[in-house]
Enzyme design. Structure first.
Site, short mmCIF file in Angstrom:
data_model
loop_
_atom_site.label_atom_id
_atom_site.label_comp_id
_atom_site.label_asym_id
_atom_site.label_seq_id
_atom_site.Cartn_x
_atom_site.Cartn_y
_atom_site.Cartn_z
N LYS A 114 -48.69 24.98 61.04
CA LYS A 114 -47.39 24.40 61.40
C LYS A 114 -47.56 23.03 62.04
CE LYS A 114 -44.35 28.37 61.50
NZ LYS A 114 -43.45 29.23 62.29
N LYS A 196 -49.03 32.07 50.46
CA LYS A 196 -48.03 33.12 50.69
C LYS A 196 -46.64 32.59 50.33
CE LYS A 196 -46.28 32.60 55.33
NZ LYS A 196 -45.90 33.10 56.60
N LYS A 199 -40.50 31.09 53.41
CA LYS A 199 -39.10 30.68 53.49
C LYS A 199 -38.96 29.17 53.36
CE LYS A 199 -38.29 33.89 57.22
NZ LYS A 199 -38.11 33.89 58.66
P1 TYM Z 1 -41.14 35.75 59.88
O1 TYM Z 1 -39.71 35.56 60.12
O2 TYM Z 1 -41.94 34.57 59.45
O3 TYM Z 1 -41.40 36.85 58.78
C1 TYM Z 1 -40.81 38.12 58.91
C2 TYM Z 1 -41.72 39.18 58.35
O4 TYM Z 1 -42.00 38.94 56.98
C3 TYM Z 1 -43.39 39.01 56.76
N1 TYM Z 1 -43.71 38.07 55.65
C4 TYM Z 1 -44.33 38.43 54.52
N2 TYM Z 1 -44.79 39.63 54.09
C5 TYM Z 1 -45.35 39.66 52.87
N3 TYM Z 1 -45.48 38.58 52.07
C6 TYM Z 1 -45.03 37.38 52.44
N4 TYM Z 1 -45.16 36.32 51.65
C7 TYM Z 1 -44.43 37.27 53.74
N5 TYM Z 1 -43.88 36.23 54.44
C8 TYM Z 1 -43.46 36.75 55.60
C9 TYM Z 1 -44.01 38.57 58.07
O5 TYM Z 1 -45.34 39.02 58.18
C10 TYM Z 1 -43.09 39.22 59.06
O6 TYM Z 1 -43.46 40.56 59.27
N6 TYM Z 1 -43.57 35.96 64.14
C11 TYM Z 1 -42.79 36.78 63.28
C12 TYM Z 1 -41.50 37.27 63.91
C13 TYM Z 1 -41.69 37.97 65.20
C14 TYM Z 1 -42.29 39.25 65.37
C15 TYM Z 1 -42.23 39.50 66.78
C16 TYM Z 1 -42.85 40.19 64.51
C17 TYM Z 1 -41.32 37.54 66.42
N7 TYM Z 1 -41.63 38.45 67.38
C18 TYM Z 1 -42.74 40.69 67.30
C19 TYM Z 1 -43.35 41.37 65.04
C20 TYM Z 1 -43.30 41.61 66.43
C21 TYM Z 1 -42.50 35.94 62.06
O7 TYM Z 1 -42.85 34.81 61.98
O8 TYM Z 1 -41.77 36.49 61.13
#
Ligand code: TYM
Length: 332
Positions: A114, A196, A199
């Site tokens: 990032k 990966k 978004k």
């Molecule tokens: P975020 O919003 O980026 O993504 C949400 C969830 O989607 C999963 N993910 C994927 N899984 C499979 N293939 C992909 N291409 C892919 N892209 C995203 C992510 O692994 C995630 O599970 N930091 C976290 C949000 C968060 C969180 C937490 C998670 C904040 N606090 C506490 C668990 C516990 C995040 O960036 O999610």
């Protein structure tokens, strides 16, 4: 003692969610809600580590609440809430910062990625992101955390921080474990499967969004990269594109990868890609219409989030009070 069945996860309300988010996280959230005490958050505090347009962030927060429910999360079974509604997250994050080393945060893969992507805004929040995530999880004494593979490193650091604190004082936090989907934990970009699906991908054709209409979904799958081997086999090393499509199909058709492989034996890539696209589009249609219906009922969604915040606050504040006491904060 009663067995700890608490489970925590969150999604950031940034951009539109992709089928990667669904495959790696949200689908699993729904599956786990019957067996665990689940807390699912909308991580808007994490979202602002990258500049957000305020009106858009507000809109996406409610849209994500509606999406969670449209995907099958039952707000009567789970605690569904917005992270910023529970001030304990920021408070515990501050304490945990003093148990986290700058060097280990600098080494985090996501921070490095990032920082490259947002070189004009490498703010402290971006670096602190994993500590806030640790605070999220540890506040609820969650034993399980369902996430995609890209969050594995963050989860590891949450465990380290929990253990460090427990060792410095006395057992305070449950040390969490990750739960990863077999097929869906790492969905690749359709035009570059080694990356990966994200978004915020630069190439919108590589990401399928949960908001994409049927034609867009099918068009994107038709363009997905494959290879010249002409056989539908799960072999991530030699056939990354085809294997990624098989993983996606397996998640959206509710079949194992082996079953999917068998189904497409002898089928040409054109027909295979069309079938995957149609399966995804078929799954998305009812989610999209239910999300739209829910978004018409703002009073209902606000009610869900309000009651979620109350329940979350109760649990979080109990942990925070324990922490404050242990570290020697004077209470009156
Ligand atoms: P975020 O919003 O980026 O993504 C949400 C969830 O989607 C999963 N993910 C994927 N899984 C499979 N293939 C992909 N291409 C892919 N892209 C995203 C992510 O692994 C995630 O599970 N930091 C976290 C949000 C968060 C969180 C937490 C998670 C904040 N606090 C506490 C668990 C516990 C995040 O960036 O999610």
């Amino acid at each position: 003692m009663e067995e700890n069945r608490k489970l925590y996860s969150a999604v950031q309300p940034t951009n539109n969610l992709t089928i990667g988010n669904y495959a790696g996280a949200v689908k699993n959230f729904v599956a786990l809600q019957n067996d665990y005490d689940c807390f699912y958050a909308i991580a808007n505090m994490h979202a602002i580590t990258v500049r957000q347009e305020p009106a858009e962030l507000r809109k996406r927060t409610l849209a994500l609440a509606a999406l969670y429910i449209a995907c099958g999360i039952d707000p009567d079974k789970c605690v569904l809430y917005v992270q910023s509604h529970v001030s304990a997250h920021a408070e515990l994050c501050w304490v945990l910062n003093t148990f986290t080393y700058v060097g280990e945060m600098e080494r985090m893969t996501q921070f490095k990625d990032k920082s490259r992507k947002h070189a004009d805004n490498i703010n402290m929040g971006l670096m602190d992101y994993p500590v806030l995530m640790a605070a999220d999880i540890l506040l609820y004494q969650a034993r399980f955390v369902p996430v995609g593979q890209d969050q594995r490193q963050h989860l590891e650091i949450s465990r380290d921080i929990a253990q460090r604190f427990n060792n410095a004082y006395s057992p305070t936090f449950t040390v969490p474990e990750g739960i990863y989907m077999k097929a869906g934990a790492k969905i690749g970009d359709l035009s570059d499967p080694a990356k990966k699906m994200s978004k915020s991908a630069e190439n919108a054709n590589g990401s399928v969004f949960l908001t994409d209409d049927r034609d867009t979904v099918i068009r994107k799958f038709k363009r997905a990269v494959t290879d010249s081997l002409s056989c539908v086999k799960y072999d991530p090393e030699n056939q990354p594109g085809v294997s990624n499509l098989l993983s996606i199909y397996s998640v959206f058709a509710n079949k194992s990868v082996a079953e999917a492989e068998k189904e497409f034996e002898g089928v040409g890539y054109g027909d295979f890609k069309l079938a995957v696209g149609e399966t995804v589009a078929d799954m998305l249609a009812p989610i999209q219409s239910e999300q739209a219906r829910l978004l018409q009922d703002k009073a209902y969604l606000d009610g869900v989030l309000k009651s979620g915040a109350e329940k979350a606050r109760y649990v979080a504040n109990k942990t925070l009070a324990k922490v404050y006491k242990k570290i020697g904060f004077y209470g009156v």
